[in-house]
Structure formats: structure tokens, C-alpha cells
Motif scaffolding. Structure first.
Motif, PDB file in Angstrom:
ATOM      1  N   CYS A 145      -2.777   6.812  -0.558  1.00  0.00           N
ATOM      2  CA  CYS A 145      -3.934   6.177   0.034  1.00  0.00           C
ATOM      3  C   CYS A 145      -4.674   7.148   0.683  1.00  0.00           C
ATOM      4  O   CYS A 145      -4.415   8.139   1.348  1.00  0.00           O
ATOM      5  CB  CYS A 145      -3.607   5.348   1.196  1.00  0.00           C
ATOM      6  SG  CYS A 145      -4.781   4.573   2.096  1.00  0.00           S
ATOM      7  N   ILE A 146      -6.417   7.184   0.548  1.00  0.00           N
ATOM      8  CA  ILE A 146      -7.219   8.076   1.100  1.00  0.00           C
ATOM      9  C   ILE A 146      -7.852   7.573   2.582  1.00  0.00           C
ATOM     10  O   ILE A 146      -8.761   8.039   2.473  1.00  0.00           O
ATOM     11  CB  ILE A 146      -8.344   8.647   0.065  1.00  0.00           C
ATOM     12  CG1 ILE A 146      -9.031   7.520  -0.478  1.00  0.00           C
ATOM     13  CG2 ILE A 146      -7.509   9.283  -1.215  1.00  0.00           C
ATOM     14  CD1 ILE A 146     -10.056   7.734  -1.362  1.00  0.00           C
ATOM     15  N   ASP A 147      -7.485   6.557   2.890  1.00  0.00           N
ATOM     16  CA  ASP A 147      -8.070   5.736   3.918  1.00  0.00           C
ATOM     17  C   ASP A 147      -9.534   5.656   3.913  1.00  0.00           C
ATOM     18  O   ASP A 147     -10.213   5.776   4.684  1.00  0.00           O
ATOM     19  CB  ASP A 147      -7.693   6.558   5.291  1.00  0.00           C
ATOM     20  CG  ASP A 147      -6.088   6.606   5.560  1.00  0.00           C
ATOM     21  OD1 ASP A 147      -5.364   5.528   5.345  1.00  0.00           O
ATOM     22  OD2 ASP A 147      -5.803   7.792   5.780  1.00  0.00           O
ATOM     23  N   CYS A 148      -9.819   5.024   2.716  1.00  0.00           N
ATOM     24  CA  CYS A 148     -11.396   4.871   2.643  1.00  0.00           C
ATOM     25  C   CYS A 148     -11.649   3.537   3.169  1.00  0.00           C
ATOM     26  O   CYS A 148     -12.845   3.235   3.407  1.00  0.00           O
ATOM     27  CB  CYS A 148     -11.916   4.887   1.197  1.00  0.00           C
ATOM     28  SG  CYS A 148     -10.796   3.592   0.271  1.00  0.00           S
ATOM     29  N   GLY A 149     -10.845   2.703   3.383  1.00  0.00           N
ATOM     30  CA  GLY A 149     -11.123   1.334   4.028  1.00  0.00           C
ATOM     31  C   GLY A 149     -11.941   0.355   3.165  1.00  0.00           C
ATOM     32  O   GLY A 149     -12.113  -0.937   3.584  1.00  0.00           O
ATOM     33  N   LEU A 150     -11.893   0.529   1.879  1.00  0.00           N
ATOM     34  CA  LEU A 150     -12.470  -0.400   1.076  1.00  0.00           C
ATOM     35  C   LEU A 150     -11.858  -1.692   0.931  1.00  0.00           C
ATOM     36  O   LEU A 150     -12.547  -2.618   0.636  1.00  0.00           O
ATOM     37  CB  LEU A 150     -12.974   0.424  -0.446  1.00  0.00           C
ATOM     38  CG  LEU A 150     -13.905   1.416  -0.676  1.00  0.00           C
ATOM     39  CD1 LEU A 150     -13.776   1.985  -1.991  1.00  0.00           C
ATOM     40  CD2 LEU A 150     -15.105   0.842  -0.322  1.00  0.00           C
ATOM     41  N   CYS A 151     -10.508  -1.712   0.807  1.00  0.00           N
ATOM     42  CA  CYS A 151      -9.533  -2.745   0.568  1.00  0.00           C
ATOM     43  C   CYS A 151      -9.871  -3.578   2.082  1.00  0.00           C
ATOM     44  O   CYS A 151     -10.025  -5.099   1.873  1.00  0.00           O
ATOM     45  CB  CYS A 151      -7.985  -2.378   0.593  1.00  0.00           C
ATOM     46  SG  CYS A 151      -7.608  -1.163   1.921  1.00  0.00           S
ATOM     47  N   CYS A 191      -9.738  -0.802  -4.671  1.00  0.00           N
ATOM     48  CA  CYS A 191      -8.914   0.404  -4.395  1.00  0.00           C
ATOM     49  C   CYS A 191      -9.319   1.555  -5.459  1.00  0.00           C
ATOM     50  O   CYS A 191      -9.070   1.221  -6.673  1.00  0.00           O
ATOM     51  CB  CYS A 191      -7.609   0.124  -4.279  1.00  0.00           C
ATOM     52  SG  CYS A 191      -6.619   1.702  -3.687  1.00  0.00           S
ATOM     53  N   PRO A 192     -10.048   2.456  -4.872  1.00  0.00           N
ATOM     54  CA  PRO A 192     -10.246   3.584  -6.002  1.00  0.00           C
ATOM     55  C   PRO A 192      -9.178   4.394  -6.451  1.00  0.00           C
ATOM     56  O   PRO A 192      -9.421   5.292  -7.296  1.00  0.00           O
ATOM     57  CB  PRO A 192     -11.354   4.291  -5.202  1.00  0.00           C
ATOM     58  CG  PRO A 192     -10.958   4.367  -3.734  1.00  0.00           C
ATOM     59  CD  PRO A 192     -10.414   2.976  -3.624  1.00  0.00           C
ATOM     60  N   ILE A 193      -8.040   4.294  -5.750  1.00  0.00           N
ATOM     61  CA  ILE A 193      -6.966   5.417  -6.438  1.00  0.00           C
ATOM     62  C   ILE A 193      -5.864   4.432  -6.969  1.00  0.00           C
ATOM     63  O   ILE A 193      -5.471   3.544  -6.674  1.00  0.00           O
ATOM     64  CB  ILE A 193      -6.366   5.907  -5.057  1.00  0.00           C
ATOM     65  CG1 ILE A 193      -7.447   6.689  -4.230  1.00  0.00           C
ATOM     66  CG2 ILE A 193      -5.356   7.239  -5.375  1.00  0.00           C
ATOM     67  CD1 ILE A 193      -8.343   7.678  -4.656  1.00  0.00           C
ATOM     68  N   THR A 220      -2.266   2.680  -5.798  1.00  0.00           N
ATOM     69  CA  THR A 220      -1.889   2.830  -4.381  1.00  0.00           C
ATOM     70  C   THR A 220      -1.767   1.474  -3.838  1.00  0.00           C
ATOM     71  O   THR A 220      -1.112   1.271  -2.922  1.00  0.00           O
ATOM     72  CB  THR A 220      -3.240   3.661  -3.971  1.00  0.00           C
ATOM     73  OG1 THR A 220      -3.198   4.884  -4.513  1.00  0.00           O
ATOM     74  CG2 THR A 220      -3.412   3.671  -2.386  1.00  0.00           C
ATOM     75  N   LEU A 221      -2.532   0.454  -4.385  1.00  0.00           N
ATOM     76  CA  LEU A 221      -2.614  -0.946  -3.819  1.00  0.00           C
ATOM     77  C   LEU A 221      -2.161  -1.818  -4.914  1.00  0.00           C
ATOM     78  O   LEU A 221      -2.696  -1.868  -5.873  1.00  0.00           O
ATOM     79  CB  LEU A 221      -3.909  -1.267  -3.157  1.00  0.00           C
ATOM     80  CG  LEU A 221      -4.041  -2.256  -2.127  1.00  0.00           C
ATOM     81  CD1 LEU A 221      -2.982  -1.790  -0.988  1.00  0.00           C
ATOM     82  CD2 LEU A 221      -5.360  -2.524  -1.514  1.00  0.00           C
ATOM     83  N   ASP A 225      -6.022  -1.562   4.814  1.00  0.00           N
ATOM     84  CA  ASP A 225      -5.785  -0.082   4.902  1.00  0.00           C
ATOM     85  C   ASP A 225      -5.035   0.414   6.174  1.00  0.00           C
ATOM     86  O   ASP A 225      -4.731   1.484   6.248  1.00  0.00           O
ATOM     87  CB  ASP A 225      -7.174   0.426   5.159  1.00  0.00           C
ATOM     88  CG  ASP A 225      -7.929  -0.097   6.487  1.00  0.00           C
ATOM     89  OD1 ASP A 225      -7.744  -0.797   6.876  1.00  0.00           O
ATOM     90  OD2 ASP A 225      -8.933   0.988   7.070  1.00  0.00           O
ATOM     91  N   ARG A 255       0.846  -1.073   0.036  1.00  0.00           N
ATOM     92  CA  ARG A 255      -0.141   0.019   0.167  1.00  0.00           C
ATOM     93  C   ARG A 255       0.829   1.342   0.011  1.00  0.00           C
ATOM     94  O   ARG A 255       1.785   1.447   0.762  1.00  0.00           O
ATOM     95  CB  ARG A 255      -0.966   0.124   1.226  1.00  0.00           C
ATOM     96  CG  ARG A 255      -1.752   1.091   1.037  1.00  0.00           C
ATOM     97  CD  ARG A 255      -2.921   0.992   2.396  1.00  0.00           C
ATOM     98  NE  ARG A 255      -2.230   0.918   3.702  1.00  0.00           N
ATOM     99  CZ  ARG A 255      -1.936   2.220   4.483  1.00  0.00           C
ATOM    100  NH1 ARG A 255      -2.669   3.385   4.121  1.00  0.00           N
ATOM    101  NH2 ARG A 255      -1.529   2.094   5.632  1.00  0.00           N
TER     102      ARG A 255
END
Ligand code: SF4
Ligand code: SF4
Length: 356
Positions: free
Chosen positions: A239-245, A276-278, A281-282, A256, A234
Motif C-alpha cells: 500500500c502506498i497510502d494514497c487514500g483513494l480507497c 486501488c492503483p497498486i 494490494t486491496l 486505508d 489491505r
């Protein structure tokens, strides 16, 4: 800061295709093996049906013994050679791509995954939340159960000398292990049925119950997977810390919160990377070369290792069992009385090498 959206396509359809391929392959092997047992049942009078070598993939303990025997003696035991090559292929996959066997190949893993998904939908409807998460304080000791089962088998096997291994591998019990497994399911006892049904029901409510807590094969692959250079990485800067992962991870890994996923539970399923939306990032990274492994090639990498080793087994003449069908016929007659060898007399009877 500008955000680059992740526009890469998910690879889950390739994983699903791989899973379905191995499910159908297992069913096909099961049907072939059923025909073979029917031939045995006819006493050899029906038209001959050959035994499918792939069935040996369901004999991991015999395969581990064969592997250890091969390491000690340099010889491939003739009874279940395909099992040995399948076992080496699965371990090699884990050494290169983590516990990928569990989420890309294993039919039990696939079944477990689909039961878990069904359970999540059911629970969402009934209770408004998707799964029962066993609290961490209980999860850790329960996860150690599969390692205890593995330790029992590995200790029993690695305590054996080369001669003792050979004696065991030569027994009718080892020869007929696949037939006995077939008989176990074909004539399943009430107790076994209750145990299997309970595991099935528990897996609806507790995701991956069998794989996470009880499967010794997964435990072994988990250990090898720690040596794999390919890890989920990661980028904490983007990372925007959205927690989706973390939400997407079926193994409850807190992706995350980590920079690198180093876990015996990670099955390289790539769900986290796919959601991961970015951008960038991952990703799956080779932590030695520090290079990204493009997920587009993951299916080719995982399945390539598997089929390459199977092909080596086939081309080297170590795929089909060297046991002539007449020995199967002979031992099938007394298969019910063949138990796990414990006494010296259990080790006599099958001296194929000398009789050939
Ligand atoms: S960390 Fe990612 S790749 Fe590993 S099991 Fe979880 S979702 Fe799958
Ligand atoms: S999915 Fe995970 S890695 Fe990607 S931005 Fe969200 S928290 Fe970060």
C-alpha cells in the motif's frame, strides 16, 4: 521498490447491471401487483390477474415472522411463502458476501446511491465539496437508530410463542399486508408524503441517509455480515497510502487505515478495490482459507446465492401463495378497516386452513 500497477478491470458495470435488473424487476412486480389490485377493485368481474409472488420481498417483517415460525414449527406458513425464501436468500447472501444485498440488489439502496451521487455533483458545483459528513461523535449515535428499530421488531417477534405467531400470521392483516402497503402509497397521506420527501431531500446532502441511519433491514444484514468470511483486506506492505480507497468508500470506512475491513456498514460494493492503483494490494479475501476471492466472480457468487434459494422455493412448491383468490376478494372489501391486530377479536376471521 518497483510498483506494480493495478491493471484489473473494475467490476462496477456488473454491479450497475445487477442494480438496474432489480430496479426493473421491482417496477415490473409493482405493475403486476397494481393490475391485481385493479382486479380486486372490480370485485373479480374484470379478467383475472394473478398476484406476483415477488411482491412479498417487500414484506420483511412478515417474512421474519414466517422464518421464526418455520424455525419453531418446521412449517412454512402458506400466506407469503415467496417472502420467506427471498428473506432466507438475502440473509444467506449476507452470511457469505457481507451486506452485498444493499449495494447489488436493494432498489432503495440503488436509489439512495444515485441520489447521493447526484447530491455530490450538485454540492461540488455549489459549495466546492461533495457531501456533508456528519461528525463521528453524532454519526455513531445516529447509526444506532436503525439497531433500535430492529431491536423493537425482533424483540416483539422473538417474544412470541409458536401458537401466537401462527395466530398472527393467520390474520387478515398479514394476508392483506401487501395490499395495505400498496394502498399506503396509492393514497399517501400528506404526513407520509412530507416524511418521504424529507428523506429524499436529506439524502441529497447526506449520503445514504436512510440506509446508514434508519433502515432496520440493513441493520439486520449488517449483523449477519460480520459473520461473513469474505472481507476486504489491505496489504500494508504494498500500500502506498494514497487514500483513494477511503475516498471511494460510500460508507465512510477508513479503508486505508485498516488491514481488514470488519464493519457492519461495508456493502461489498468493491469501489475501494476497483480504485486501488497498486496490484494485489486491496482485495476481497476469504479470511478462513486466506485465499483471494477473484472479484470477476463476485456478481455470479452474490446473484447465484439469491437465485438458487428462490429456485428452491419455486421447485419445492413454496413460491406462490396457497390462498385462493376468493379470500383476497372477500378481504379487499374491508381492507380499510383491517388494522394491526391488537385485540382477541382481530385474530378471528381467516381460518383458511380449516375452510380449504
Ligand atoms: S470498504 Fe470497500 S467494499 Fe466496503 S463499502 Fe467501502 S468501498 Fe465498498
Ligand atoms: S487505494 Fe488504499 S489500499 Fe490502495 S494503495 Fe491507496 S491507500 Fe493503499
Amino acid at each position: 521498490m518497483s510498483i506494480n500497477k493495478n491493471s484489473e478491470k473494475t467490476i462496477q458495470k456488473y454491479r450497475t447491471l445487477s442494480q438496474l435488473f432489480f430496479v426493473f424487476l421491482s417496477i415490473w412486480i409493482g405493475v403486476q401487483f397494481h393490475e391485481f389490485v385493479q382486479w380486486l377493485n372490480s370485485g373479480g368481474r374484470a379478467a383475472y390477474v394473478s398476484r406476483p409472488p415477488g411482491v412479498e420481498g417487500f414484506l420483511p417483517i412478515s417474512s421474519l415472522m414466517s422464518l421464526y415460525y418455520f424455525v419453531l414449527s418446521g412449517n412454512i406458513h402458506p400466506f407469503h411463502p415467496a417472502g420467506l425464501f427471498i428473506f432466507i436468500a438475502v440473509i444467506s447472501m449476507s452470511l457469505v458476501f457481507g451486506k452485498s444485498f444493499c449495494s447489488w440488489v436493494c432498489p432503495i439502496g440503488t436509489l439512495s446511491e444515485y441520489i447521493g451521487e447526484f447530491g455530490a455533483k450538485l454540492m461540488q458545483k455549489l459549495f466546492g465539496h461533495s457531501t456533508i459528513n456528519i461528525p463521528r461523535w453524532l454519526d455513531y449515535p445516529l447509526r444506532s437508530l436503525k439497531y433500535l428499530i430492529l431491536a423493537f421488531f425482533t424483540y416483539s417477534i422473538f417474544a412470541m410463542s409458536e401458537q401466537a405467531l401462527r395466530l398472527f400470521l393467520d390474520t387478515p392483516y398479514n394476508l392483506m399486508a401487501d395490499v395495505k402497503l400498496y394502498e399506503f402509497f396509492a393514497d399517501i397521506s400528506e404526513f407520509s408524503l412530507i416524511v418521504i420527501s424529507s428523506l429524499f431531500v436529506i439524502s441529497i446532502f447526506i449520503r445514504n441517509f436512510w440506509c446508514r441511519y434508519l433502515c432496520p433491514y440493513g441493520a439486520l444484514l449488517g449483523i449477519f455480515s460480520l459473520l461473513s468470511p469474505h472481507k476486504i483486506k489491505r496489504n500494508v506492505n504494498t500500500c502506498i497510502d494514497c487514500g483513494l480507497c477511503t475516498q471511494a468508500c460510500p460508507q465512510r470506512i477508513k479503508v486505508d487505515k485498516l488491514k481488514t475491513v470488519i464493519s457492519d456498514e461495508c456493502t461489498t460494493c468493491m469501489n475501494c478495490v476497483d480504485v486501488c492503483p497498486i496490484a494485489d494490494t486491496l482485495q476481497l479475501e476469504n479470511i478462513i482459507t486466506k485465499k483471494r476471492f477473484n472479484k470477476k466472480y463476485l456478481a455470479v457468487g452474490i446473484l447465484g446465492i439469491y437465485f438458487l434459494i428462490v429456485l428452491i422455493g419455486m421447485l419445492s412448491g413454496h413460491w406462490k401463495s396457497k390462498v385462493p383468490p376468493k379470500y383476497y376478494l372477500e378481504y379487499y372489501k374491508k381492507v380499510q378497516s383491517i388494522g394491526h391486530p391488537t385485540k382477541p377479536e382481530d385474530y378471528k376471521g381467516l381460518e383458511l386452513e380449516k375452510q380449504k
